[in-house]
Write a protein that holds these residues in place. Structure first.
Motif, mmCIF file in Angstrom:
data_model
loop_
_atom_site.group_PDB
_atom_site.id
_atom_site.type_symbol
_atom_site.label_atom_id
_atom_site.label_comp_id
_atom_site.label_asym_id
_atom_site.label_seq_id
_atom_site.Cartn_x
_atom_site.Cartn_y
_atom_site.Cartn_z
ATOM 1 N N HIS A 148 0.829 -1.209 0.000
ATOM 2 C CA HIS A 148 0.000 0.000 0.000
ATOM 3 C C HIS A 148 0.863 1.258 0.000
ATOM 4 O O HIS A 148 0.531 2.250 -0.653
ATOM 5 C CB HIS A 148 -0.922 -0.008 1.218
ATOM 6 C CG HIS A 148 -2.051 -0.974 1.118
ATOM 7 N ND1 HIS A 148 -3.155 -0.755 0.310
ATOM 8 C CD2 HIS A 148 -2.254 -2.180 1.710
ATOM 9 C CE1 HIS A 148 -3.989 -1.772 0.419
ATOM 10 N NE2 HIS A 148 -3.464 -2.653 1.263
ATOM 11 N N ILE A 193 -1.667 -1.228 -8.348
ATOM 12 C CA ILE A 193 -3.051 -1.482 -7.954
ATOM 13 C C ILE A 193 -3.470 -2.874 -8.401
ATOM 14 O O ILE A 193 -4.082 -3.631 -7.641
ATOM 15 C CB ILE A 193 -3.997 -0.423 -8.557
ATOM 16 C CG1 ILE A 193 -3.772 0.938 -7.898
ATOM 17 C CG2 ILE A 193 -5.453 -0.842 -8.369
ATOM 18 C CD1 ILE A 193 -4.555 2.055 -8.542
ATOM 19 N N LEU A 227 -2.060 -5.470 -6.184
ATOM 20 C CA LEU A 227 -2.687 -5.513 -4.858
ATOM 21 C C LEU A 227 -4.056 -6.174 -4.888
ATOM 22 O O LEU A 227 -4.478 -6.789 -3.899
ATOM 23 C CB LEU A 227 -2.825 -4.092 -4.296
ATOM 24 C CG LEU A 227 -1.567 -3.436 -3.722
ATOM 25 C CD1 LEU A 227 -1.847 -1.982 -3.372
ATOM 26 C CD2 LEU A 227 -1.073 -4.193 -2.492
ATOM 27 N N ILE A 274 -7.589 -0.628 -0.651
ATOM 28 C CA ILE A 274 -6.619 0.105 -1.472
ATOM 29 C C ILE A 274 -6.976 1.582 -1.530
ATOM 30 O O ILE A 274 -6.119 2.459 -1.366
ATOM 31 C CB ILE A 274 -6.564 -0.493 -2.890
ATOM 32 C CG1 ILE A 274 -6.090 -1.953 -2.836
ATOM 33 C CG2 ILE A 274 -5.653 0.326 -3.790
ATOM 34 C CD1 ILE A 274 -6.204 -2.683 -4.149
ATOM 35 N N THR A 302 -10.626 1.014 -9.134
ATOM 36 C CA THR A 302 -10.039 -0.151 -8.483
ATOM 37 C C THR A 302 -10.892 -1.391 -8.706
ATOM 38 O O THR A 302 -10.377 -2.486 -8.940
ATOM 39 C CB THR A 302 -9.857 0.111 -6.976
ATOM 40 O OG1 THR A 302 -9.138 1.329 -6.800
ATOM 41 C CG2 THR A 302 -9.088 -1.018 -6.323
#
Length: 307
Positions: free
Chosen positions: A71, A173, A176, A185, A231
């Motif tokens: 992060h 991103i 993750l 996120i 996201t």
């Protein structure tokens, strides 16, 4: 397949929200410095993000993470990209600043291939380079003007720096999303960017007027929603495929420049916008069109069936 198309729809929604956010940022920049805008955009964005987590029954559970350094890495890229993006918006018209941001999708292709091991199709490559050609045409009227203004040069340089950092942020991103929820996120990104903006307080913030305060709050709300949409989109479809759909932001930027600021694009810029829209269409329908074209194997199969 439904998940794939949902990802595209979410990305288109995020594009529209980011365009409105950019409008608010440009309007706020007439009074407030970039660092102050970053703080308001990021801190206010926590409101829709937390509400989203509550709606998904993930709050406060979503605040727990096994990848804190992931992060931090993603948010650091995003923080730098946000700074350069807002700096570019403070000096350039919306359409031109948006055009510079479209260099990021071109950079996402090699990053997604190396970092995420994705294999973009030929249609995606064609669409991305067609969109890049459209961006070049959008920039041409400004770049061909003798004696560029210093502010314009700073805006263009900031836009180029933003494109590079944005490409790395989007790749991070995507990495993750394999273990982290979109809300997690978005939450940590907003927190870190708000702290980054707060660090600029000693460098001179202003007491904004009611109008500027409205723009700052609007930037935060639309930015928070846009980040959630983006996201979620990256969690449903390949980053390399979604890249071309970012080009539709140019339509928003052109419309807002005309309606809000009275900036009329030149014909070459309009042709560039056409190429941008064409790029998105190629990604959506390119593979299907190619599959429908007669190939040697298809012709042989058809001949054999007739015999």
């Amino acid at each position: 397949m439904n998940t794939f198309w949902a990802g595209i729809g979410l990305r288109l929604g995020a594009t529209g929200l980011f365009a409105v956010m950019s409008l608010f940022v440009r309007l706020a920049s007439f009074e407030a410095p970039v660092g102050q805008i970053m703080f308001w955009r990021s801190s206010i964005a926590l409101i829709p993000i937390v509400l989203y987590l509550i709606w998904c029954n993930q709050f406060p559970r979503a605040l727990r993470t096994a990848r804190p350094f992931g992060h931090i890495k993603r948010s650091t890229f995003g923080l730098v990209a946000m700074f350069f993006s807002f700096l570019s918006l403070s000096y350039l018209p919306l359409a031109l600043a948006t055009a510079l941001g479209f260099l990021a999708p071109l950079l996402v292709l090699p990053i997604a291939m190396v970092m995420l091991r994705e294999k973009p199709s030929i249609a995606v490559f064609v669409a991305t380079f067609a969109g890049f050609g459209g961006v070049f045409l959008m920039l041409w009227p400004t770049l061909s003007t003798p004696g560029l203004d210093t502010g314009v040069v700073m805006g263009i340089a900031a836009g180029l720096a933003m494109a590079v950092t944005t490409a790395f942020a989007k790749a991070q991103i995507k990495a993750l999303t394999s273990t982290e929820s979109s809300g997690t996120i978005a939450f940590y990104f907003a927190v870190i960017c708000a702290l980054g903006g707060l660090l600029t307080l000693p460098f001179g913030w202003v007491n904004p007027s009611l109008e500027a305060l409205t723009y700052l709050i609007g930037a935060g709300l639309t930015g928070g929603l846009a980040h959630i949409f983006m996201t979620e989109a990256l969690a449903r479809a390949p980053a390399s495929t979604l890249a071309a759909f970012e080009y539709t932001a140019m339509i928003w930027a052109l419309l807002l420049d005309v309606t809000i600021f009275g900036v009329l694009p030149q014909p070459v810029s309009l042709f560039g916008a056409f190429l941008i829209v064409l790029a998105a269409a190629i990604v959506m329908f390119g593979d299907k069109i190619i599959a429908m074209l007669p190939t040697r194997a298809n012709k042989q199969a058809a001949t054999a069936s007739e015999d």
